[in-house]
Enzyme design. Structure first.
Site, mmCIF file in Angstrom:
data_model
loop_
_atom_site.group_PDB
_atom_site.id
_atom_site.type_symbol
_atom_site.label_atom_id
_atom_site.label_comp_id
_atom_site.label_asym_id
_atom_site.label_seq_id
_atom_site.Cartn_x
_atom_site.Cartn_y
_atom_site.Cartn_z
ATOM 1 N N SER A 156 0.702 -1.140 0.001
ATOM 2 C CA SER A 156 0.038 0.097 0.098
ATOM 3 C C SER A 156 0.939 1.148 0.071
ATOM 4 O O SER A 156 1.561 1.536 -0.888
ATOM 5 C CB SER A 156 -1.067 -0.049 1.274
ATOM 6 O OG SER A 156 -2.135 0.977 1.163
ATOM 7 N N ASP A 306 -8.905 -5.840 -4.196
ATOM 8 C CA ASP A 306 -8.032 -4.936 -3.598
ATOM 9 C C ASP A 306 -8.635 -3.335 -3.754
ATOM 10 O O ASP A 306 -8.175 -2.608 -4.467
ATOM 11 C CB ASP A 306 -6.678 -5.096 -4.467
ATOM 12 C CG ASP A 306 -5.483 -4.220 -3.624
ATOM 13 O OD1 ASP A 306 -5.686 -3.544 -2.507
ATOM 14 O OD2 ASP A 306 -4.317 -4.048 -4.258
ATOM 15 N N HIS A 335 -6.867 -6.398 0.213
ATOM 16 C CA HIS A 335 -5.556 -5.255 0.309
ATOM 17 C C HIS A 335 -4.615 -5.915 1.261
ATOM 18 O O HIS A 335 -4.970 -6.249 2.306
ATOM 19 C CB HIS A 335 -6.273 -3.940 0.740
ATOM 20 C CG HIS A 335 -5.187 -2.883 0.687
ATOM 21 N ND1 HIS A 335 -4.742 -2.606 -0.563
ATOM 22 C CD2 HIS A 335 -4.586 -1.982 1.619
ATOM 23 C CE1 HIS A 335 -3.959 -1.578 -0.350
ATOM 24 N NE2 HIS A 335 -3.901 -1.212 0.785
#
Length: 614
Positions: A156, A306, A335
């Site tokens: 991320s 995601d 995610h």
């Protein structure tokens, strides 16, 4: 090249499982990292942890080591209560434990304005952090244990930070693996389709206040950081009594607030009113990607659930940096790959060793090992329900587009209607997708099942359903919806959902797409933002209100997925004008009446990249 030539159930020559077995750990982790401050060009001090491999069972690590960098806003390490056990680094600990024993130096950095680092954050993914990463790289390659070769990775925020590091053009950076990370913060993260995810903005703001301000009573609400033995950011070695970390946290009180900051960017690439040089591009990797040298290898990783567009980010990075050595991995993940999202999974936790695939990538490009990676397809993706990995030479796989037309009486058919007609839908601003969706995990909300309550949800929408399929059909890529649409209002939020209705009536969410009608104008892809789906700028100068009652062709892509439809199943496409659980009203207080048109010259249709499995 035919689909059969580029798609295989035997996706790898050497599978990730096999590679993992060939690379067992050889060295030991240090009992504790070396921890210190580095002073940046403006005097700001960044806290870093350095983990170096240690001798194990008589085997000494090499004198010179390649280094992996992790730039995090989520604490490089927590201070623990006296005598407490448990992981003090829930953010990057798994990378530390995997890579250090296999011969990598690992450095974890609290980005400025976070953790034990000083300074304030003026932005989400501030451009100042990009310059900091260049200085950190300079420091690393000057260390006696460094072999002068750097990589960067992380999930991320950390994945985007690896993009930013590569974009500095630093000569030591040879490979990056951005994991579950954006290419464009605007459309991949906060404004998919130009529609702000209001729930995400609030939840993420709560998380950052909890961490940046060391508000432990707030932090405990987030499952990742709920350990009651956490005692705030870990001081560096030189800060024995914690005086410096307390000073640093005091500076963090001046950090930006996400709930106030993100709404400033309602139009993409529009400058802040107080800074004409700063826009959504300023914290998006695509805007600086020209600085990435062509010899930097890139592994982009994402999953089918995601968030709002991270898979698009991974694909756009792969398509844009086409001159670089590049690889793309798209799995059955949410995610960060915390959950296997397939309804047909064998276990909740993913059984795919994706860390081994990342190791093979870095072994190949940083260590120069003979990994055989050059013999593998550059693209690997997982087909849901087929429950199989596929390999491809390119994205998207070159499958034929199947046209399904939105015809009368809610039918989705292979041939378009020959008679003019239309269907009306009154938008219900209370309708939503619930709280078991692709959007919760990116807001740091724990999710273990995806769309478990989808049954019957599309019954309240304008839906079109196909006849039962006579054989299995596999989708891979972006479905595209083309709507001849009119609205009673000058703006609308368009949400399109793809559902499989199995022979027994079970309804399964497949994917979705969303677009604010104001942003319907398409545009050519710019050089540093290549897509295989319709592109639009989302800029103010391209925004245009609808003319109420006037039909227009509006087309946009649904989020990518690979999915096998079963024989006897029906395919349904559904239109909504709201998702009250995640997005605000468009337009405020004026629920539109949407009309889908059909017939000669105004055919509305769904385009699906399908093949029939051999």
């Amino acid at each position: 090249m035919s689909a059969e030539a580029i798609v295989s159930d035997d996706a790898w020559t050497v599978s990730p499982q096999q590679y993992a077995q060939s690379r067992p750990p050889e060295f030991a982790l240090p009992a504790a990292p070396q921890s210190r401050y580095l002073t940046m060009r403006d005097g700001c001090r960044l806290a870093i942890d350095v983990y170096l491999p240690q001798a194990h069972e008589g085997r000494e690590p090499p004198a010179k080591l390649p280094t992996l960098l992790f730039f995090t806003p989520y604490y490089r390490r927590f201070k623990m209560a006296e005598g407490a056990a448990g992981e003090n680094n829930p953010n990057t600990g798994k990378f530390r434990d995997y890579f250090v024993p296999r011969g990598y130096a690992v450095i974890v950095i609290d980005v400025r304005g976070t953790g034990a680092s000083f300074g304030t954050r003026d932005s989400f993914r501030s451009p100042r952090e990009r310059e900091d990463s260049r200085e950190v790289a300079d420091w690393v390659v000057a260390q006696p244990w460094s072999d002068g070769v750097l990589g960067a990775t992380g999930v991320s925020y950390l994945g985007a930070a690896s993009d930013f590091l590569a974009s500095t053009g630093h000569p030591a950076v040879k490979a990056i693996a951005p994991l579950f990370s954006v290419w464009d913060t605007y459309i991949d993260n906060y404004f998919p389709g130009g529609i702000q995810l209001k729930a995400l903005t609030q939840s993420y703001d709560d998380l950052m206040v909890a961490m940046d301000h060391d508000r432990r009573e707030m932090l405990s609400r987030f499952v990742y950081y709920a350990n009651p033995d956490f005692r705030g950011p870990q001081p560096v070695d030189e800060d024995a009594d914690g005086t410096l970390v307390r000073q640093a946290v005091r500076e963090h009180l001046g950090n930006f607030r996400q709930t106030e900051f993100m709404p400033e960017f309602r139009f993409r690439e529009e400058a802040l009113p107080y800074d004409p040089t700063f826009s959504s591009a300023s914290f998006s990797p695509y805007a600086v990607a020209e600085g990435t040298r062509e010899d930097v290898a890139i592994l982009s990783v994402s999953g089918w659930m995601d968030g709002a567009g991270y898979a698009n980010g991974a694909i756009a990075r792969f398509l844009t940096l086409s001159k670089n050595p590049r690889h793309l991995l798209l799995g059955p993940w949410d995610h960060g790959a915390r959950i296997d999202v397939s309804p047909w999974r064998k276990a909740e936790s993913p059984d795919f060793p994706w860390l081994a695939e990342i190791l093979r990538f870095f072994d190949h490009y940083l260590m120069g090992r003979d990994t055989g990676l050059q013999n593998e397809a550059p693209v690997h993706y997982f087909s849901l329900h087929a429950q199989a990995w596929r390999g491809a030479e390119q994205w998207p796989p070159q499958w034929e587009q199947t046209e399904l037309h939105l015809n009368g009486e809610g039918r989705l058919e292979a041939q378009p209607s020959q008679a003019e007609g239309s269907d009306d839908y009154q938008v219900d601003f209370t309708w939503g997708t619930g709280h078991g969706t692709r959007y919760e995990r990116i807001a740091a909300i724990n999710s273990t099942e995806y769309y478990p309550d989808w049954q019957g949800r599309t019954g309240k929408l304008l839906s079109y359903t196909s006849a039962p399929l006579d054989s299995a059909a596999e989708l891979a890529g972006h479905a595209v919806i083309e709507l001849h649409l009119s609205s009673s209002e000058p703006d609308a939020a368009l949400f399109v959902y793809l559902t499989e209705i199995e022979a027994d009536g079970r309804e399964r969410y497949v994917t979705e797409g969303l677009l604010r009608a104001l942003h319907r104008k398409e545009a050519p892809c710019p050089p540093m933002f290549r897509t295989s789906w319709p592109f639009r700028t989302f800029r103010r100068e391209d925004a245009r209100p609808l003319v109420p009652g006037q039909a227009e062709l509006i087309r946009f892509a649904l989020l990518p997925v690979a999915w096998r439809f079963s024989p006897g199943s029906r395919i349904r496409v559904s239109l909504a004008g709201a998702d009250a659980d995640h997005c605000g009203q468009i337009p405020h207080g004026r629920p539109p009446r949407l009309t889908v048109h059909r017939g000669p010259g105004q055919d509305s249709r769904l385009l699906l990249p399908l093949r029939k499995p051999a």
